[in-house]
Design a protein around this motif. Structure first.
Motif, PDB file in Angstrom:
ATOM      1  N   GLU A  94      -3.430   8.912   6.961  1.00 34.36           N
ATOM      2  CA  GLU A  94      -2.346   8.784   5.990  1.00 34.36           C
ATOM      3  C   GLU A  94      -2.944   8.783   4.593  1.00 34.36           C
ATOM      4  O   GLU A  94      -3.975   8.140   4.358  1.00 34.36           O
ATOM      5  N   SER A  95      -2.298   9.470   3.668  1.00 35.00           N
ATOM      6  CA  SER A  95      -2.697   9.449   2.262  1.00 35.00           C
ATOM      7  C   SER A  95      -1.569   8.835   1.437  1.00 35.00           C
ATOM      8  O   SER A  95      -0.386   9.145   1.659  1.00 35.00           O
ATOM      9  N   HIS A  96      -1.935   7.962   0.484  1.00 40.03           N
ATOM     10  CA  HIS A  96      -0.943   7.259  -0.327  1.00 40.03           C
ATOM     11  C   HIS A  96      -1.367   7.262  -1.793  1.00 40.03           C
ATOM     12  O   HIS A  96      -2.563   7.145  -2.100  1.00 40.03           O
ATOM     13  N   PRO A  97      -0.413   7.388  -2.719  1.00 40.01           N
ATOM     14  CA  PRO A  97      -0.740   7.347  -4.154  1.00 40.01           C
ATOM     15  C   PRO A  97      -0.925   5.914  -4.626  1.00 40.01           C
ATOM     16  O   PRO A  97      -0.555   4.948  -3.933  1.00 40.01           O
ATOM     17  N   GLU A  98      -1.474   5.766  -5.804  1.00 39.72           N
ATOM     18  CA  GLU A  98      -1.615   4.447  -6.420  1.00 39.72           C
ATOM     19  C   GLU A  98      -0.246   3.783  -6.544  1.00 39.72           C
ATOM     20  O   GLU A  98       0.742   4.415  -6.913  1.00 39.72           O
ATOM     21  N   GLY A  99      -0.176   2.509  -6.226  1.00 35.16           N
ATOM     22  CA  GLY A  99       1.075   1.765  -6.328  1.00 35.16           C
ATOM     23  C   GLY A  99       1.911   1.765  -5.070  1.00 35.16           C
ATOM     24  O   GLY A  99       2.898   1.007  -4.974  1.00 35.16           O
ATOM     25  N   ALA A 100       1.560   2.576  -4.081  1.00 32.80           N
ATOM     26  CA  ALA A 100       2.344   2.631  -2.843  1.00 32.80           C
ATOM     27  C   ALA A 100       2.202   1.327  -2.063  1.00 32.80           C
ATOM     28  O   ALA A 100       1.119   0.747  -1.982  1.00 32.80           O
ATOM     29  N   VAL A 101       3.307   0.869  -1.502  1.00 30.53           N
ATOM     30  CA  VAL A 101       3.286  -0.328  -0.656  1.00 30.53           C
ATOM     31  C   VAL A 101       3.074   0.136   0.783  1.00 30.53           C
ATOM     32  O   VAL A 101       3.927   0.803   1.368  1.00 30.53           O
ATOM     33  N   ILE A 102       1.940  -0.229   1.352  1.00 33.06           N
ATOM     34  CA  ILE A 102       1.593   0.239   2.698  1.00 33.06           C
ATOM     35  C   ILE A 102       2.278  -0.617   3.750  1.00 33.06           C
ATOM     36  O   ILE A 102       2.862  -0.102   4.710  1.00 33.06           O
ATOM     37  N   VAL A 103       2.189  -1.945   3.615  1.00 36.88           N
ATOM     38  CA  VAL A 103       2.912  -2.864   4.495  1.00 36.88           C
ATOM     39  C   VAL A 103       3.584  -3.923   3.626  1.00 36.88           C
ATOM     40  O   VAL A 103       3.110  -4.235   2.529  1.00 36.88           O
ATOM     41  N   ARG A 104       4.692  -4.468   4.109  1.00 39.30           N
ATOM     42  CA  ARG A 104       5.456  -5.475   3.352  1.00 39.30           C
ATOM     43  C   ARG A 104       5.444  -6.805   4.100  1.00 39.30           C
ATOM     44  O   ARG A 104       5.639  -6.843   5.322  1.00 39.30           O
ATOM     45  N   GLN A 105       5.238  -7.851   3.356  1.00 38.46           N
ATOM     46  CA  GLN A 105       5.229  -9.196   3.915  1.00 38.46           C
ATOM     47  C   GLN A 105       6.530  -9.470   4.667  1.00 38.46           C
ATOM     48  O   GLN A 105       7.619  -9.090   4.215  1.00 38.46           O
ATOM     49  N   ASP A 106       6.424 -10.104   5.809  1.00 39.62           N
ATOM     50  CA  ASP A 106       7.529 -10.541   6.661  1.00 39.62           C
ATOM     51  C   ASP A 106       8.195  -9.414   7.447  1.00 39.62           C
ATOM     52  O   ASP A 106       9.107  -9.680   8.243  1.00 39.62           O
ATOM     53  N   GLU A 107       7.750  -8.161   7.258  1.00 38.34           N
ATOM     54  CA  GLU A 107       8.305  -7.082   8.073  1.00 38.34           C
ATOM     55  C   GLU A 107       7.477  -6.933   9.349  1.00 38.34           C
ATOM     56  O   GLU A 107       6.297  -7.287   9.383  1.00 38.34           O
ATOM     57  N   PRO A 108       8.092  -6.422  10.430  1.00 36.93           N
ATOM     58  CA  PRO A 108       7.313  -6.207  11.658  1.00 36.93           C
ATOM     59  C   PRO A 108       6.241  -5.145  11.427  1.00 36.93           C
ATOM     60  O   PRO A 108       6.394  -4.269  10.563  1.00 36.93           O
ATOM     61  N   GLY A 109       5.173  -5.229  12.182  1.00 36.47           N
ATOM     62  CA  GLY A 109       4.075  -4.272  12.023  1.00 36.47           C
ATOM     63  C   GLY A 109       3.781  -3.533  13.306  1.00 36.47           C
ATOM     64  O   GLY A 109       3.827  -4.116  14.391  1.00 36.47           O
ATOM     65  N   ASP A 110       3.489  -2.239  13.194  1.00 34.81           N
ATOM     66  CA  ASP A 110       3.161  -1.454  14.381  1.00 34.81           C
ATOM     67  C   ASP A 110       1.937  -0.569  14.174  1.00 34.81           C
ATOM     68  O   ASP A 110       1.665   0.318  14.974  1.00 34.81           O
ATOM     69  N   LYS A 111       1.159  -0.836  13.085  1.00 29.44           N
ATOM     70  CA  LYS A 111      -0.041  -0.041  12.831  1.00 29.44           C
ATOM     71  C   LYS A 111      -1.189  -0.933  12.380  1.00 29.44           C
ATOM     72  O   LYS A 111      -0.987  -1.967  11.747  1.00 29.44           O
ATOM     73  N   PHE A 112      -2.390  -0.475  12.699  1.00 30.06           N
ATOM     74  CA  PHE A 112      -3.637  -1.063  12.223  1.00 30.06           C
ATOM     75  C   PHE A 112      -4.281  -0.042  11.287  1.00 30.06           C
ATOM     76  O   PHE A 112      -4.251   1.162  11.563  1.00 30.06           O
ATOM     77  N   TYR A 113      -4.866  -0.506  10.184  1.00 32.36           N
ATOM     78  CA  TYR A 113      -5.380   0.387   9.153  1.00 32.36           C
ATOM     79  C   TYR A 113      -6.865   0.154   8.894  1.00 32.36           C
ATOM     80  O   TYR A 113      -7.322  -0.991   8.835  1.00 32.36           O
ATOM     81  N   ILE A 114      -7.610   1.249   8.722  1.00 36.59           N
ATOM     82  CA  ILE A 114      -8.989   1.214   8.239  1.00 36.59           C
ATOM     83  C   ILE A 114      -9.031   2.060   6.974  1.00 36.59           C
ATOM     84  O   ILE A 114      -8.508   3.186   6.947  1.00 36.59           O
ATOM     85  N   VAL A 115      -9.631   1.530   5.912  1.00 33.22           N
ATOM     86  CA  VAL A 115      -9.678   2.241   4.639  1.00 33.22           C
ATOM     87  C   VAL A 115     -10.818   3.257   4.670  1.00 33.22           C
ATOM     88  O   VAL A 115     -11.982   2.900   4.835  1.00 33.22           O
ATOM     89  N   VAL A 161      -4.659 -12.163  -2.312  1.00 35.80           N
ATOM     90  CA  VAL A 161      -5.465 -12.904  -1.342  1.00 35.80           C
ATOM     91  C   VAL A 161      -6.611 -12.092  -0.751  1.00 35.80           C
ATOM     92  O   VAL A 161      -7.485 -12.648  -0.081  1.00 35.80           O
ATOM     93  N   MET A 162      -6.626 -10.772  -0.957  1.00 38.19           N
ATOM     94  CA  MET A 162      -7.689  -9.956  -0.382  1.00 38.19           C
ATOM     95  C   MET A 162      -7.723  -8.604  -1.084  1.00 38.19           C
ATOM     96  O   MET A 162      -6.666  -8.065  -1.466  1.00 38.19           O
ATOM     97  N   HIS A 163      -8.933  -8.054  -1.257  1.00 36.02           N
ATOM     98  CA  HIS A 163      -9.099  -6.702  -1.770  1.00 36.02           C
ATOM     99  C   HIS A 163      -9.776  -5.848  -0.691  1.00 36.02           C
ATOM    100  O   HIS A 163     -10.676  -6.321   0.007  1.00 36.02           O
ATOM    101  N   TYR A 164      -9.332  -4.616  -0.584  1.00 35.26           N
ATOM    102  CA  TYR A 164      -9.849  -3.729   0.447  1.00 35.26           C
ATOM    103  C   TYR A 164     -10.520  -2.519  -0.197  1.00 35.26           C
ATOM    104  O   TYR A 164     -10.070  -2.003  -1.222  1.00 35.26           O
ATOM    105  N   PHE A 165     -11.573  -2.045   0.460  1.00 33.57           N
ATOM    106  CA  PHE A 165     -12.335  -0.884   0.005  1.00 33.57           C
ATOM    107  C   PHE A 165     -12.795  -0.134   1.254  1.00 33.57           C
ATOM    108  O   PHE A 165     -12.588  -0.616   2.383  1.00 33.57           O
ATOM    109  N   PRO A 166     -13.402   1.047   1.123  1.00 32.69           N
ATOM    110  CA  PRO A 166     -13.773   1.820   2.313  1.00 32.69           C
ATOM    111  C   PRO A 166     -14.597   1.015   3.323  1.00 32.69           C
ATOM    112  O   PRO A 166     -15.545   0.322   2.972  1.00 32.69           O
TER     113      PRO A 166
END
Length: 332
Positions: free
Chosen positions: A233-254, A273-278
């Motif tokens: 998946e590719s996302h632009p700056e500012g995109a919300v990938i997951v939202r707090q309190d919503e159900p989740g069905d994917k695991f992500y690796i940067v 609470v956390m920063h992610y990088f490759p």
């Protein structure tokens, strides 16, 4: 031709020392023979196939354009096959024309419960794609008498490609656990159309996954299985990938870019609470605990993410649950 063969035997052939004396006769005739393409040594009496290598071509064996086989299908079957192939890691890199050729070349086959379609250690001439049903992969490890189930396959999954990609024996056995409909793709079509694109993609992700600390304890075979299950998946700056309190069905690796996890507190404040990088990952807690997302994750730059859906995550990364649980406290 016979004179040339006997005067210039293959380098691998054993020769009597007296036969190695330089020729002094017919030097001019030898010069005339230099331009002739000679066939390779006979393939007879080779014994069982040990590996598959590229074909040799010359005047005696001209290379012809590859024409894939065609197994006629009605419109609905063609649509289903295309849909399944398009969702599979193995065929994602194909352009539309190549995908259409592979759709035509796939031969439908059917299995009943208990039918074993490939056997560990044997040579392989076909790969398979699951259209419907469930299969189980069994692997016998050195020093163990019993096979172990190492993977389950369902709709859209591929198996049997390793033997074709790397010209090696089957790495595991695969057996149907229910009524199954499969697609069978032959070696020639796979090599000519699919393997180059798929091999490059697999190797790129295997190399990347080897640098992910979470997966450091996996062997190459296990990382290869994870690589096969990944989607991009590719996302632009500012995109919300997951939202707090919503159900989740994917695991992500940067793979590329940076992201930040934001948690909305009860007092209305938003805390990073956390920063992610490759090489880092997120989204695991909702899948491990079957709970809503603990925080939102927003792209702080354009990013490329590798994802596993819930089924692939449980099948491939379930053994790493203890490691992933250790990171849970950061979201509290």
């Amino acid at each position: 031709w016979l004179k040339h063969t006997f005067k210039h035997p293959p380098a691998s052939a054993a020769m009597d020392p007296e036969d190695q004396r330089p020729d002094t006769e017919d030097e001019e005739e030898d010069d005339d023979d230099e331009g002739i393409d000679m066939p390779p040594p006979s393939a007879m009496n080779r014994g069982p196939r040990q590996s598959v290598s590229a074909a040799a071509y010359g005047a005696w064996n001209p290379k012809v354009e590859f024409v894939p086989p065609v197994f006629p299908k009605d419109e609905e079957t063609t649509r289903r096959v295309r849909e399944v192939l398009a969702s599979s890691f193995m065929f994602e890199a194909l352009d539309p024309d190549d995908l259409a050729a592979v759709v035509n070349a796939c031969e439908p086959m059917f299995l009943g419960p208990g039918d074993r379609v490939i056997h560990q250690g044997q040579d392989g001439d076909f790969m398979f794609v699951v259209m419907e049903g469930q299969l189980e992969c069994y692997k016998k490890f050195p020093g163990e008498e019993q096979e172990r189930m190492v993977k389950a396959c369902g709709r859209g999954d591929c198996f049997g490609e390793l033997a074709l990609l790397y010209n090696c024996p089957r790495a595991a056995s695969v057996q149907a656990s229910s009524q199954c409909e499969l697609l069978k793709l032959d070696r020639e079509t796979f090599v000519h159309i699919v393997s180059d694109a798929a091999k490059k993609k697999r190797e790129r992700y295997e190399a990347f996954l080897a640098q992910v600390p979470l997966l450091a304890g996996m062997d190459a075979y296990e990382r290869g299985q994870v690589a096969d299950g990944l989607r991009v998946e590719s996302h632009p700056e500012g995109a919300v990938i997951v939202r707090q309190d919503e159900p989740g069905d994917k695991f992500y690796i940067v793979e590329q870019g940076t992201l930040v996890a934001q948690k909305l507190r009860e007092d209305g404040n938003v805390e990073e609470v956390m920063h992610y990088f490759p090489g880092t990952y997120f989204g695991e807690l909702a899948l491990l605990r079957d709970e809503p997302r603990a925080a939102s994750v927003v792209a702080s730059s354009a990013c490329k993410l590798l994802t596993l859906d819930r089924r692939a995550f449980s099948r491939l990364l379930g053994p790493l649950e203890t490691i992933m649980q250790r990171g849970a406290a950061v979201y509290n």
